[in-house]
Design a protein around this motif. Structure first.
Motif, PDB file in Angstrom:
ATOM      1  N   THR A  57     -10.253 120.362 -19.345  1.00  0.00           N
ATOM      2  CA  THR A  57     -11.189 121.053 -18.449  1.00  0.00           C
ATOM      3  C   THR A  57     -11.625 120.138 -17.317  1.00  0.00           C
ATOM      4  O   THR A  57     -11.665 120.532 -16.143  1.00  0.00           O
ATOM      5  N   ALA A  58     -11.953 118.885 -17.665  1.00  0.00           N
ATOM      6  CA  ALA A  58     -12.383 117.915 -16.653  1.00  0.00           C
ATOM      7  C   ALA A  58     -11.234 117.513 -15.740  1.00  0.00           C
ATOM      8  O   ALA A  58     -11.395 117.410 -14.520  1.00  0.00           O
ATOM      9  N   LEU A  59     -10.067 117.292 -16.315  1.00  0.00           N
ATOM     10  CA  LEU A  59      -8.919 116.792 -15.556  1.00  0.00           C
ATOM     11  C   LEU A  59      -8.533 117.702 -14.412  1.00  0.00           C
ATOM     12  O   LEU A  59      -8.341 117.247 -13.276  1.00  0.00           O
ATOM     13  N   ILE A  60      -8.426 119.003 -14.678  1.00  0.00           N
ATOM     14  CA  ILE A  60      -7.890 119.893 -13.647  1.00  0.00           C
ATOM     15  C   ILE A  60      -8.851 120.124 -12.481  1.00  0.00           C
ATOM     16  O   ILE A  60      -8.436 120.562 -11.413  1.00  0.00           O
ATOM     17  N   ALA A  61     -10.136 119.811 -12.666  1.00  0.00           N
ATOM     18  CA  ALA A  61     -11.107 119.954 -11.577  1.00  0.00           C
ATOM     19  C   ALA A  61     -11.500 118.611 -10.973  1.00  0.00           C
ATOM     20  O   ALA A  61     -12.283 118.558 -10.033  1.00  0.00           O
ATOM     21  N   SER A  62     -10.945 117.533 -11.503  1.00  0.00           N
ATOM     22  CA  SER A  62     -11.368 116.196 -11.087  1.00  0.00           C
ATOM     23  C   SER A  62     -10.904 115.833  -9.678  1.00  0.00           C
ATOM     24  O   SER A  62     -11.548 115.061  -8.976  1.00  0.00           O
ATOM     25  N   GLY A  63      -9.755 116.352  -9.281  1.00  0.00           N
ATOM     26  CA  GLY A  63      -9.174 115.939  -8.008  1.00  0.00           C
ATOM     27  C   GLY A  63      -8.208 114.786  -8.169  1.00  0.00           C
ATOM     28  O   GLY A  63      -7.534 114.382  -7.216  1.00  0.00           O
ATOM     29  N   VAL A  64      -8.104 114.235  -9.382  1.00  0.00           N
ATOM     30  CA  VAL A  64      -7.146 113.176  -9.688  1.00  0.00           C
ATOM     31  C   VAL A  64      -5.847 113.845 -10.145  1.00  0.00           C
ATOM     32  O   VAL A  64      -5.878 114.900 -10.801  1.00  0.00           O
ATOM     33  N   SER A  65      -4.712 113.263  -9.807  1.00  0.00           N
ATOM     34  CA  SER A  65      -3.417 113.842 -10.165  1.00  0.00           C
ATOM     35  C   SER A  65      -3.359 114.147 -11.667  1.00  0.00           C
ATOM     36  O   SER A  65      -3.560 113.252 -12.500  1.00  0.00           O
ATOM     37  N   PRO A  66      -3.093 115.408 -12.056  1.00  0.00           N
ATOM     38  CA  PRO A  66      -3.130 115.790 -13.466  1.00  0.00           C
ATOM     39  C   PRO A  66      -1.872 115.441 -14.261  1.00  0.00           C
ATOM     40  O   PRO A  66      -1.875 115.560 -15.490  1.00  0.00           O
ATOM     41  N   GLN A  67      -0.804 115.036 -13.587  1.00  0.00           N
ATOM     42  CA  GLN A  67       0.429 114.717 -14.305  1.00  0.00           C
ATOM     43  C   GLN A  67       1.055 113.452 -13.760  1.00  0.00           C
ATOM     44  O   GLN A  67       1.109 113.284 -12.527  1.00  0.00           O
ATOM     45  N   PRO A  68       1.558 112.596 -14.635  1.00  0.00           N
ATOM     46  CA  PRO A  68       1.348 112.616 -16.083  1.00  0.00           C
ATOM     47  C   PRO A  68      -0.057 112.132 -16.418  1.00  0.00           C
ATOM     48  O   PRO A  68      -0.705 111.489 -15.586  1.00  0.00           O
ATOM     49  N   PHE A  69      -0.527 112.438 -17.619  1.00  0.00           N
ATOM     50  CA  PHE A  69      -1.826 111.930 -18.035  1.00  0.00           C
ATOM     51  C   PHE A  69      -1.750 111.398 -19.463  1.00  0.00           C
ATOM     52  O   PHE A  69      -0.888 111.790 -20.239  1.00  0.00           O
ATOM     53  N   THR A  70      -2.677 110.501 -19.763  1.00  0.00           N
ATOM     54  CA  THR A  70      -2.800 109.956 -21.117  1.00  0.00           C
ATOM     55  C   THR A  70      -4.215 110.226 -21.594  1.00  0.00           C
ATOM     56  O   THR A  70      -5.184 109.802 -20.956  1.00  0.00           O
TER      57      THR A  70
END
Length: 288
Positions: free
Chosen positions: A128-141
């Motif tokens: 939920t936080a990742l997709i609205a953060s503005g930071v590239s969502p892929q790849p993620f850890t």
């Protein structure tokens, strides 16, 4: 290889992993409400907390506690009930069970005993936080909670220093500034960072900036609510000579195949490392 046919035999016992809201009760899905209502038993991280949810949706299903302090004794008891044909719904206090919460042991034992484990989709604070953060969502850890002790935390962060993916952490509001200070020491202060607080609740807040600017903005302030911290993927200041010896196409391919980058993020990374425009790398990589 063993295969699970989740809905082939509905007479046998099944373990359902049921997500609960991370704040806003309206995020509870119809399927999750139905599952909690139809289950023979609900295994809860905190029965008192879950009871509030059950009361809200008029669910009368009996609960049993399953938390980090009783997991060794409780798992065999629950496995026995599953073998008798019971349907058990497992929940944590918020979000998806087993993610930074107790309960994974029950999942492992159920799989070992050939009992079907069925996961229902639902709320997860990290995504939920990742997709609205503005930071590239892929790849993620997804990391979750770091160790509390400063020296152990720094050691964990050192292990993530060269991880070329966006990092997702959970943290207590009382430790968030100290954690950011440790991140600055290990990662540097210029990486993009976003603090997401009170997700889905009335006082939901996103603080976007760099590690350095978040420290400056938060230091000395009282911070409340559960926190999720998103940190931009690291970019090596001094890339390995063996990587720079590759052609642009080879470099992009290396990041895709060896580092699990998407082609888009691999092109962006190569452009950063080599001081080129993304368009240049894109055209070279996609040249027929």
């Amino acid at each position: 290889m063993k295969q699970q046919k989740s809905f082939k035999d509905m007479e046998q016992g099944k373990l359902y992993l049921v997500p609960t809201p991370i704040g806003n009760l309206e995020d509870m899905t119809f399927r999750s409400v139905k599952m909690l209502d139809e289950a023979d038993l609900i295994a809860s991280e905190d029965t008192r907390n879950t009871q509030k949810l059950l009361n809200h949706f008029d669910i009368a299903t009996k609960q049993i506690s399953l938390h980090e302090h009783n997991v060794k004794e409780r798992v065999p008891e629950l496995i026995a009930l599953l073998k008798e044909g019971k349907k058990i719904a497992q929940v944590s206090d918020a979000g998806m069970p087993s993610i930074s919460d107790p309960g994974h042991e029950l999942v492992l034992q159920a799989i070992e005993e050939d009992i079907d484990v069925i996961s229902l989709p639902g709320a997860s604070a990290g995504i939920t936080a990742l997709i609205a953060s503005g930071v590239s969502p892929q790849p993620f850890t997804f990391y979750g909670f770091l160790p509390r002790k400063s020296n152990e935390q720094k050691k964990a962060l050192e292990g993530l220093k060269n991880n070329h993916s966006t990092l997702i952490f959970y943290e207590s509001p009382h430790r968030i500034v100290k954690t950011l200070i440790n991140m600055k020491e290990v990662f540097g202060g210029n990486q993009k960072a976003v603090l997401c607080r009170e997700l889905t609740k009335l006082f939901e807040e996103y603080s976007r900036g760099t590690i350095e600017s978040l420290i400056e903005g938060l230091e000395g302030k009282t911070i409340k609510g559960e926190c999720c911290l998103i940190i931009e993927a690291s970019v090596s200041e001094q890339p390995d000579d063996s990587v720079l010896g590759l052609t642009l196409v080879e470099h992009v391919t290396y990041l895709i195949e060896e580092m699990d980058f998407s082609s888009k993020d691999a092109i962006k990374e190569v452009a950063k490392i080599r001081g080129l425009k993304k368009q240049e790398v894109y055209k070279e990589f996609h040249r027929e």
